[in-house]
Design an enzyme around this catalytic site. Structure first.
Site, PDB file in Angstrom:
ATOM      1  CB  ILE A   1      41.889  20.817 -17.171  1.00 25.11           C
ATOM      2  CG1 ILE A   1      40.807  21.164 -17.370  1.00 25.11           C
ATOM      3  CG2 ILE A   1      42.207  21.526 -15.423  1.00 25.11           C
ATOM      4  CD1 ILE A   1      39.695  20.271 -16.741  1.00 25.11           C
TER       5      ILE A   1
ATOM      6  CB  SER B   1      46.795  22.146 -28.262  1.00 19.48           C
ATOM      7  OG  SER B   1      47.535  20.973 -29.007  1.00 19.48           O
TER       8      SER B   1
ATOM      9  CB  CYS C   1      48.326  13.862 -24.347  1.00 22.27           C
ATOM     10  SG  CYS C   1      47.290  13.144 -25.541  1.00 22.27           S
TER      11      CYS C   1
ATOM     12  CE  LYS D   1      45.893  21.733 -22.639  1.00 19.55           C
ATOM     13  NZ  LYS D   1      45.267  21.674 -23.994  1.00 19.55           N
TER      14      LYS D   1
ATOM     15  N   GLY E   1      35.887  23.350 -21.538  1.00 22.70           N
ATOM     16  CA  GLY E   1      34.365  23.620 -21.775  1.00 22.70           C
ATOM     17  C   GLY E   1      33.982  25.058 -21.948  1.00 22.70           C
TER      18      GLY E   1
ATOM     19  CB  THR F   1      40.683  15.581 -22.062  1.00 17.78           C
ATOM     20  OG1 THR F   1      41.656  14.795 -22.230  1.00 17.78           O
ATOM     21  CG2 THR F   1      40.422  16.473 -23.274  1.00 17.78           C
TER      22      THR F   1
ATOM     23  CB  ILE G   1      43.365  12.249 -31.791  1.00 15.14           C
ATOM     24  CG1 ILE G   1      41.805  13.052 -31.565  1.00 15.14           C
ATOM     25  CG2 ILE G   1      43.775  12.400 -33.045  1.00 15.14           C
ATOM     26  CD1 ILE G   1      40.698  12.495 -32.418  1.00 15.14           C
TER      27      ILE G   1
END
Lengths: 303, 297
Positions: free
Chosen positions: A189, A20, A129, A163, A242, A191, A70
């Site tokens: 994960i 996503s 998020c 998530k 990553g 961020t 974002i």
């Protein structure tokens, strides 16, 4: 070679998904990626109401990674259902819709709105998020996480993925909450919270000051999180963080992930998902297994 | 002009990377043009045959994770073989950061990862006097555009019909004479070049907007049009001047980008909506060329 994987009630044709927020609404990538070959697509997170998103700069490159803030810029759930979902549903690929609510009620309402809609294979609850207020709390408290997942499960027959954020003391404890709530799978994960500064101007580089670090720089953190959570729960895991090469993918499988999502690499190598897919059968053969599941969680002890 | 997305979906952008190609390509040459300024040529026939002026490519040093992301670089010109088939691309860049400093050290044979063509490119503007206004390295999209409007070169896979302008002027402002790059290329193409410099070392001493004002005063054209690329305050000033002079103006925005293809939502700019409000639009797939009068500066 059987590449299909089972994540709770969700069956995927192969374990290579795109994450996503790193693949737009898939239409953007149609010219560069053979979308129909992906194991699953997680479009950009949607919210109940449209969100303008954060002011620029929204991304900053860092050593072997990038920060983003974002701010869940999106046109809201109704616009998604009316304009993005028909395209996504036409691709013949499992579509895992990422949703973020400000409250438990909003998450459940959004889940109910999407329940039974054609073309949705699963929901991914974005409770991680770092760039918006609300939402993330569900990812930092095991009890809230459990209640949220359970609430969403009761609102739909669609499989649910939770998530998780790495920005907690014990990610395994949160994962147990997600499992207790009935998650079909746990993806991890999101961020890692970070920051960048222009010292000459004495200013943060991101418009929103703080942002989420992603890219190769966070792979060891993600791998550690998958490893720790795999020890703590039986729920299938989706590794994210990553991942850019087939070796990265295999490392996550061995650590305990049943599938993976490619994220930031889509920005700097749009064809990465296709490259990894092509290399997967060879890597599984090298591991001496006949299907993906046989390599999952096969890490040996050093003792 | 590149084909717009055929789907009439209000949430979809106009210019997805539908005809883009991603490839690992060899550098052919990397030449210093001026102070901190280089022209790099690489072989990439698939992109070269499709790209039109104002479009860009993402360029990344192959195989490296630091710097990680590609950088958006505008088409300077395409390079053709002996029978006129486009086989290569020239870009011009200023060394400003980690990536461009590394780029400057590259030699022939080194490899780049590139994907493109990206973005909308300049529209086919019906004009008999095209006035191009560049601030510093913002000159890069204008050689190809000027050549196209003077009928010297053709770009793109489908025959893009550009009605030739009788005259093309480049107003080119730089910090100092040492940064002046590519002027011989512009003059060779038949473009009328007007210079300005901040320190007065060459051309008009002062802002390039003052040169533009002079050119607008001189031109007799009824349907003149301005295109502009450079630092944001300069583009804003040019847009404001054009508005006062009742002149069409298009700007090429250089918003920082992470992906160049519309998936990261980083490169947003505030664009005025029909109802008078503004919305963030992705520069990479809605631009980078915008009607200057629709930008919320």
């Amino acid at each position: 070679m059987d590449l299909s994987v089972q994540l709770g009630r969700l069956r995927l044709p192969n374990p290579i998904l795109v994450a996503s927020g790193t693949f737009g609404y898939a239409r953007e990538m149609a010219g560069l990626v053979d979308l129909g070959r992906l194991g699953g697509i997680v479009p950009k997170t949607i919210t109940q109401e449209p969100r303008t998103g954060n002011p620029p700069w929204r991304t900053v490159e860092t050593a072997a990674g990038m920060l983003n803030s974002i701010g869940l810029d999106n046109d809201g759930i109704e616009a998604f259902v009316a304009h993005h979902l028909p395209y996504l549903a036409s691709l013949g690929v499992p579509i895992i819709v990422s949703i973020a609510g400000r409250t438990q009620e909003e998450f459940v309402r959004m889940t109910g709105r999407l329940a039974g809609l054609t073309g949705i294979a699963a929901l991914e609850l974005n409770i991680s998020c770092p760039n918006v207020s609300g939402g993330v709390d569900f990812g930092t408290d095991a009890g809230s996480c459990e209640r949220l997942v359970a609430g969403c499960r009761s609102a739909t027959a669609t499989p649910i993925i939770a998530k998780l954020t790495p920005n907690v003391t014990s990610i395994a404890a949160i994962a147990k909450g997600a499992e207790a709530g009935g998650a079909d799978a746990i993806s991890l994960i999101n961020t890692c919270l970070g920051m960048a500064i222009d010292w000459r101007k004495r200013r943060p580089l991101l418009g929103n000051v703080l942002g989420g670090l992603s890219g190769p720089a966070i792979k060891p953190i993600a791998l550690r999180a998958v490893y720790q959570v795999a020890q703590a729960v039986k729920t299938p895991l989706v590794g994210i963080g990553g991942i850019s090469t087939i070796d990265d993918v295999m490392e996550f499988f061995v650590a305990g992930a049943s599938a993976v999502q490619l994220g930031t690499v889509n920005f700097y190598n749009p064809k990465a998902s296709m490259e990894v897919l092509e290399a997967l059968p060879g890597a599984l053969a090298e591991a001496g297994v006949k299907c993906t599941a046989d390599v999952v969680g096969t890490l040996l002890s050093n003792r | 002009m590149p084909r717009s997305s055929t789907e009439r979906n209000p949430l979809h952008a106009g210019y997805y990377a539908d005809s883009a190609n991603q490839a690992r390509v060899p550098i052919v040459e990397n030449v210093r043009l001026a102070r901190d300024t280089y022209r790099m040529r690489f072989e990439c026939p698939e992109i070269a045959k499709r790209i039109v002026p104002g479009q860009f490519l993402m360029v990344r040093l192959a195989g490296l994770n630091d710097p990680l992301l590609g950088r958006p670089l505008a088409l300077y010109d395409t390079v053709c073989d002996s029978v006129g088939k486009p086989i290569g691309i020239d870009i011009v860049y200023l060394t400003v950061g980690k990536m461009t400093r590394r780029l400057a050290q590259c030699v022939a044979g080194d490899e780049l990862d590139v994907w493109g063509p990206l973005g909308n490119g300049f529209p086919a503007i019906a004009t008999d006097h095209l006035i191009m206004v560049a601030g510093g390295i913002g000159q890069t999209p204008f050689l190809a555009l000027g050549q196209e409007y003077l009928g010297r070169r053709v770009y793109g896979a489908t025959s893009r019909s550009v009605q030739s302008a009788h005259k093309v002027t480049l107003c080119y402002g730089i910090r100092s004479a040492g940064f002046l790059a590519g002027v011989a290329d512009f003059k060779k193409a038949g473009i009328d070049v007007r210079l300005s410099s901040d320190d007065g070392s060459i051309g008009h001493p002062g802002f390039v907007t003052e040169v533009l004002r002079q050119v607008l005063a001189e031109t007799s054209s009824e349907n003149r049009a301005v295109v502009c690329c450079g630092p944001e305050p300069m583009m804003h000033a040019v847009a404001a001047l054009c508005k006062r002079e009742n002149t069409r103006c298009y700007v090429s925005l250089e918003t920082p980008m992470a992906c160049g293809i519309g998936i990261c939502f980083s490169c947003v700019t505030r664009v005025r909506q029909p109802d008078g409000s503004w919305d963030y639009k992705r520069t990479c797939v809605e631009g980078p060329i915008f009607d200057a009068h629709k930008i919320e500066w």
